[in-house]
Design an enzyme around this catalytic site. Structure first.
Site, PDB file in Angstrom:
ATOM      1  N   GLN A  70       0.700  -0.740  -0.028  1.00  0.00           N
ATOM      2  CA  GLN A  70      -0.183   0.078  -0.097  1.00  0.00           C
ATOM      3  C   GLN A  70       0.755   0.982  -0.037  1.00  0.00           C
ATOM      4  O   GLN A  70       2.052   1.278   1.049  1.00  0.00           O
ATOM      5  CB  GLN A  70      -0.780  -0.087   1.031  1.00  0.00           C
ATOM      6  CG  GLN A  70      -1.686   1.367   1.408  1.00  0.00           C
ATOM      7  CD  GLN A  70      -1.929   1.456   2.781  1.00  0.00           C
ATOM      8  OE1 GLN A  70      -1.811   0.269   4.002  1.00  0.00           O
ATOM      9  NE2 GLN A  70      -3.382   2.007   2.998  1.00  0.00           N
ATOM     10  N   GLY A  71       0.484   2.132  -1.142  1.00  0.00           N
ATOM     11  CA  GLY A  71       1.311   3.744  -0.295  1.00  0.00           C
ATOM     12  C   GLY A  71       0.266   4.472  -0.521  1.00  0.00           C
ATOM     13  O   GLY A  71       0.026   5.648  -1.951  1.00  0.00           O
TER      14      GLY A  71
ATOM     15  N   GLU B  14      -5.981   9.000  17.404  1.00  0.00           N
ATOM     16  CA  GLU B  14      -6.233  10.553  17.199  1.00  0.00           C
ATOM     17  C   GLU B  14      -7.456  10.635  16.226  1.00  0.00           C
ATOM     18  O   GLU B  14      -8.266  10.750  16.528  1.00  0.00           O
ATOM     19  CB  GLU B  14      -5.006  11.291  17.474  1.00  0.00           C
ATOM     20  CG  GLU B  14      -4.439  10.981  18.464  1.00  0.00           C
ATOM     21  CD  GLU B  14      -3.745  10.596  18.680  1.00  0.00           C
ATOM     22  OE1 GLU B  14      -2.870   8.924  18.111  1.00  0.00           O
ATOM     23  OE2 GLU B  14      -3.596  10.160  20.537  1.00  0.00           O
TER      24      GLU B  14
ATOM     25  N   SER C 138       3.992  -1.811   4.307  1.00  0.00           N
ATOM     26  CA  SER C 138       4.412  -3.400   4.626  1.00  0.00           C
ATOM     27  C   SER C 138       4.818  -4.004   3.889  1.00  0.00           C
ATOM     28  O   SER C 138       3.555  -4.058   3.039  1.00  0.00           O
ATOM     29  CB  SER C 138       3.184  -3.815   5.425  1.00  0.00           C
ATOM     30  OG  SER C 138       2.670  -2.968   6.971  1.00  0.00           O
TER      31      SER C 138
ATOM     32  N   SER D  37       1.118   6.912   2.114  1.00  0.00           N
ATOM     33  CA  SER D  37       1.114   7.722   3.549  1.00  0.00           C
ATOM     34  C   SER D  37       2.466   8.158   3.155  1.00  0.00           C
ATOM     35  O   SER D  37       3.316   7.145   2.525  1.00  0.00           O
ATOM     36  CB  SER D  37       1.942   7.102   4.828  1.00  0.00           C
ATOM     37  OG  SER D  37      -0.202   6.721   5.735  1.00  0.00           O
TER      38      SER D  37
ATOM     39  N   GLU E 249      -9.664  -1.755   4.713  1.00  0.00           N
ATOM     40  CA  GLU E 249      -8.927  -2.088   6.210  1.00  0.00           C
ATOM     41  C   GLU E 249      -9.385  -2.430   7.753  1.00  0.00           C
ATOM     42  O   GLU E 249      -9.071  -3.039   8.131  1.00  0.00           O
ATOM     43  CB  GLU E 249      -7.671  -0.801   6.241  1.00  0.00           C
ATOM     44  CG  GLU E 249      -6.745  -0.810   6.711  1.00  0.00           C
ATOM     45  CD  GLU E 249      -5.383   0.160   7.228  1.00  0.00           C
ATOM     46  OE1 GLU E 249      -6.276   1.299   6.446  1.00  0.00           O
ATOM     47  OE2 GLU E 249      -4.841  -0.310   7.236  1.00  0.00           O
TER      48      GLU E 249
END
Lengths: 346, 393
Positions: free
Chosen positions: B127-128, B376, B162, B130, B245
C-alpha cells in the site's frame, strides 16, 4: 450465526420507544423521581396492556425492553418483577403480574448476613414456621412499589404480600430516586412457600444481571446522546465545543465504551435465553463491560457538559445514579473479574 | 439472534479444523512459541495450500475466484486459524485492501488480471498511501503522476509500506491535478513494483525489524489504464480501501488477540523472576480477566458489525471502534507481560523469557495505535462520522 434482533423484536423496540417517549419525557421523569410515590401507578396497567408483562416473552424480548427502559429511566418495578423475580414466580404471582395487578421484588440481603443472591440462604437469619416468616431484609429494590416480595429464608423461598402487610416496609433514602431501596421487617408475617427452591436463585441472578446490563446500555446511550447534542450546540471562545478534540475525544471514548458494553450485554442476554454453557461468564463479562461502561459514559457526559452537567436541574445525574445502582448490584466489576479469572486461570 | 453455528457453519468449521490439523501436522501446536522470522517461500507455499483448499477469499464473489460465502465464514476461518496458531496468508494487504477495492472500482479487465494471483498468493500487494509529509492527512499527498502519452509518470516517496520489499504490486495514491482542491486532485494507481524507477528501502522499527518500508518512485511509467476509478476519484477509491482495512481487519485482530491472551495466561501460570506464580496475584488476575472481557467485547462488536456488512456489503465506520479498542488492549496486554518478566524482559534472545517473545511483542504493540489510522484519527472519525459532531478542522 446471527447477531441481529429479529424483525419482531425490532418492532417491539419501536413500540417501546414510542410509548416511553410519549409518556416519559425528561420533565416527567424528574417530576416522578422527586415525588413521594416515585412513580405513576397507572404505569403498571399500561405496561401490561403493551405486553411488557406477558409471560410468553423471552430473554431477548426482555433485553430490548430493558435497554429502552434504561434509556428513559422508566420509573416502574419492571426489572425487579421480570428480571429479578421472573424465574421464581409461582402461577399465582405469574398470573397476577400478567394481569397488571401484582408487582414483585426479591429480598435477599441482610445486615451482617448474606449480601449476594447466590448463597443468600446460607447465612440467613430469616426463618419460616407455620406459614409465617421472621427476619429483616435490607436493600430490597423497588420495595415501596412492590405488592409482593419473594423472601430468601434459610430453608427456601417465601412470598410475602407486602400490600396486605404495609407495616413490614421501611423505605430508605436512595440516591437513585427512580429505583429506591427499602428494608423489609418481618415478624411472624404471613408467608407462602414457593415451588421454586433455593437453587432457582442462580437462574434468577443470571437473568437479573443480563437484563440489568442491557438497561445499563440504555443508560450509557442516553448519556452519550446528551453529550453529543450538547457539544454540537454549545459555543465557547467562538467555537462549537465539539470541535475541540479535548471534548470530542471524550465523546468518542464514550461511544467506544457503549459499543463494547452493548456487544457484551447482547451476548449475555442471548446466552441466558439459550441456556448456553457460557452464560455465567457472559453475564459476568457483561456486568463488567456495561456496569462500568454506563458509569464511565455518565461521567464523561457530565464533564462534557461543564457546570450545567453538575446541577440538580440537569437530567444527567439521574442517569449517573442509576448507572451506579446497576454497577453496585450483585458485585461490581472487581468481583466479576475475579469470577472470570477463576474460570480462565483455572 | 443466535450466536451458535448453523448446521452448515458447524460443518464448515469441522472440516476446516480437520484440514488445519492435518495440513499443519501434529508438531505444529507443540512448536516453540517464538522462533524464526518471516520466510517468503514458506509463506507463499502456505498461501497456495490455503488457496487450493478454497479457504482464501471465502466471502468474495465466485466470479472473481472467491467462495461466495457469507461473512460469518471468514469469521470462522479466522477463529479456527487463531485456535491452532496457523500462519497468515502472505497477501494480507491484497486480500483485505487491494482486492475489495478492485472488486468495487475495477474494470472487468482489471478484475480478471489482478484478483486470481492475489488470492493464490502468487502476487503480493503493498500500500502506498502515507508520505513523509502526510501520514494521517492523506489529502495532502504530494507524490505526482503526470500523463505522458499513454502512461502516467510517477515521482515521489511513500512510507510505512508493509510488505513492499516482497510486493509485486502497489495500490498507490498520487496527485494528478495539483490545481484541484486537495482531495479532488488525487488518483489511484495500480503500480507494478518491478517497474524501473521503483526503489524499496526497509525502515527499521523500534523492534529492530524492517517490517515497513519506504518506497521511492523516480520517473516510474505506469500504463494509463492501470488506474482504479477516474482521474480525480482517488480519494473516494482510497476511502473504500480504508473502510475495508478497518472493517474486515477486526476479525484478524480478534484472532491475534485471542492468541496473545492464551500466551499471557501461559506466562502468568509459570514462575516469574521472583519465583512467584503471577496468576496467584489478585491484581494480575483482575488485569487478565479485564483483558478477557476486552477480547470478548471486541469479538462480539465485530460480529455485530458483520451483520451490518452482511446487509449492506460495506463495513460501517463502527469498524474504527474495533481497531481503536484492539490496539489499546494489546498494549495493555504486552505491558502486563513486561511487568511480569521484570528485568529479564530486557533479554531479547537466548536466555530471555521465551527467547525475547514478549520484548518483541511489547515494543511492536506501540505501533498498533499509530498504524492503519492513529488512535487520534480514529477518535476524530468516530466523533465526526459516527456521533455526528462538527469537524474539528
Amino acid at each position: 450465526m446471527d447477531f441481529a434482533f429479529s424483525d419482531e423484536q425490532e418492532l417491539l423496540r419501536a413500540s417501546a420507544k414510542d410509548y416511553l417517549a410519549d409518556r416519559f419525557p425528561a420533565a416527567r421523569i424528574v417530576e416522578l423521581a422527586d415525588s413521594d410515590a416515585g412513580w405513576d401507578s397507572n404505569t403498571w396497567k399500561e405496561l401490561a396492556d403493551l405486553g411488557w408483562l406477558d409471560p410468553e416473552l423471552g430473554a431477548l424480548e426482555h433485553a430490548v425492553l430493558a435497554e429502552e427502559s434504561g434509556y428513559t429511566l422508566l420509573p416502574a418495578p419492571w426489572w425487579s418483577t421480570i428480571g429479578l423475580c421472573g424465574a421464581l414466580l409461582d402461577s399465582e404471582l405469574r398470573d397476577g403480574v400478567a394481569a397488571g395487578e401484582r408487582r414483585v421484588s426479591l429480598a435477599w440481603a441482610e445486615t451482617d448476613g448474606p449480601s449476594s443472591i447466590s448463597g443468600a440462604a446460607n447465612d440467613s437469619a430469616t426463618s419460616a414456621e407455620h406459614g409465617t416468616i421472621t427476619g429483616t431484609k435490607v436493600q430490597v429494590p423497588d420495595l415501596g412499589l412492590a405488592t409482593d416480595v419473594i423472601v430468601v429464608a434459610n430453608d427456601g423461598l417465601y412470598a410475602v404480600d407486602v400490600a396486605a402487610n404495609p407495616e413490614t416496609v421501611i423505605m430508605r433514602s436512595t440516591i437513585d430516586r427512580t429505583r429506591r431501596l427499602g428494608e423489609l421487617v418481618l415478624s411472624g408475617t404471613p408467608a407462602r412457600k414457593l415451588d421454586a427452591g433455593l437453587d432457582a436463585l442462580a437462574t434468577a441472578r443470571r437473568n437479573a444481571l443480563a437484563l440489568l446490563a442491557c438497561e445499563s446500555v440504555g443508560v450509557a446511550q442516553r448519556a452519550l446522546d446528551e453529550a453529543a447534542s450538547y457539544t454540537k450546540e454549545r459555543q465557547q471562545f467562538g467555537r462549537i465545543i465539539g470541535t475541540y478534540q479535548g471534548v470530542s475525544h471524550r465523546v468518542s471514548n464514550t461511544f467506544v465504551a457503549l459499543q463494547l458494553a452493548r456487544s457484551m450485554a447482547y451476548w449475555a442476554a442471548w446466552a441466558v435465553s439459550a441456556g448456553s454453557d457460557d452464560a455465567e461468564a457472559a453475564v459476568s463479562g457483561a456486568k463488567v463491560s456495561a456496569g462500568e461502561g454506563a458509569v464511565f459514559a455518565c461521567e464523561q457526559s457530565i464533564q462534557a457538559h461543564g457546570g450545567i452537567g453538575f446541577t440538580w436541574e440537569h437530567i444527567l445525574h439521574r442517569y449517573y445514579k442509576r448507572a451506579q445502582w446497576n454497577n453496585g448490584f450483585e458485585g461490581s466489576g472487581r468481583q466479576h473479574r475475579a469470577a472470570i479469572a477463576d474460570k480462565i486461570l483455572a | 439472534m443466535d450466536f451458535r453455528d448453523t448446521a452448515d457453519e458447524a460443518e464448515f468449521r469441522g472440516t476446516l479444523r480437520r484440514w488445519l490439523e492435518t495440513t499443519l501436522g501434529p508438531d505444529w501446536v507443540s512448536r516453540p512459541t517464538f522462533g524464526g522470522g518471516f520466510n517468503e517461500a514458506e509463506s507463499k507455499a502456505w498461501s497456495k495450500q490455503l488457496y487450493d483448499a478454497g479457504y482464501v477469499g471465502l466471502t468474495w464473489p465466485k466470479e472473481y475466484g472467491g467462495g461466495g460465502a457469507p461473512h460469518t465464514y471468514q469469521g470462522i476461518f479466522l477463529e479456527e486459524s487463531a485456535r491452532i496458531g496457523a500462519p497468515a496468508h502472505v497477501g494480507g494487504i491484497g486480500l483485505g485492501m487491494a482486492g475489495p477495492t478492485i472488486i468495487a472500482w475495477g474494470t472487468d479487465e482489471q478484475k480478471k488480471r489482478y484478483l486470481a494471483p492475489l488470492l493464490s498468493g502468487e502476487e503480493v500487494w503493498c500500500q502506498g498511501f502515507s508520505e513523509p509529509g502526510s501520514g494521517s492527512d492523506m489529502g495532502a499527498a504530494k507524490t505526482r503522476a503526470v500523463l505522458d502519452g499513454d502512461e502516467w509518470v510517477v515521482n515521489g516517496q511513500k512510507v510505512w509500506s508493509s510488505w513492499a520489499h516482497i510486493a509485486d504490486w502497489c495500490i498507490l495514491v498520487v496527485r494528478t491535478d495539483p490545481d484541484a482542491e486537495k482531495h479532488r486532485g488525487l488518483s489511484y494507481l495500480l503500480v507494478d513494483m518491478h517497474s524501473p524507477g521503483v526503489e524499496v528501502r526497509p525502515l527499521k522499527q523500534i523492534t529492530g525489524d524492517p517490517e515497513f518500508n519506504e518506497i521511492f518512485f523516480t520517473d516510474v511509467r505506469v500504463p494509463r489504464e492501470s488506474m482504479l476509478g477516474q482521474p480525480g476519484e482517488g480519494w473516494n477509491v482510497a476511502m473504500t480501501t480504508l473502510l475495508h482495512e478497518r472493517g474486515t481487519l477486526g476479525f484478524s485482530l480478534t484472532a491475534g488477540l485471542e492468541q496473545s491472551l492464551n500466551q499471557i495466561i501461559k506466562l502468568a501460570k509459570q514462575p516469574g523472576p521472583d519465583g512467584q506464580i503471577a496468576a496467584d496475584d489478585p491484581v494480575v488476575r483482575d488485569q487478565i480477566a479485564q483483558l478477557w472481557v476486552d477480547l470478548q467485547a471486541l469479538r462480539f462488536t465485530n460480529y455485530r458489525s458483520l451483520t451490518a456488512l452482511q446487509k449492506t456489503g460495506v463495513p460501517g465506520p463502527e469498524g474504527s471502534v474495533a481497531k481503536l479498542h484492539w490496539s489499546e488492549t494489546n498494549q495493555r496486554l504486552t505491558s502486563l507481560a513486561q511487568q511480569l518478566n521484570g528485568l529479564a524482559h530486557q533479554l531479547d534472545a537466548e536466555g530471555g523469557v521465551w527467547d525475547g517473545y514478549w520484548a518483541y511483542q511489547q515494543l511492536r504493540s506501540r505501533g498498533n495505535t499509530i498504524e492503519a489510522g492513529t488512535s487520534e484519527i480514529l477518535r476524530n472519525i468516530i466523533a465526526e462520522r459516527v456521533v455526528g459532531l462538527p469537524k474539528s478542522r
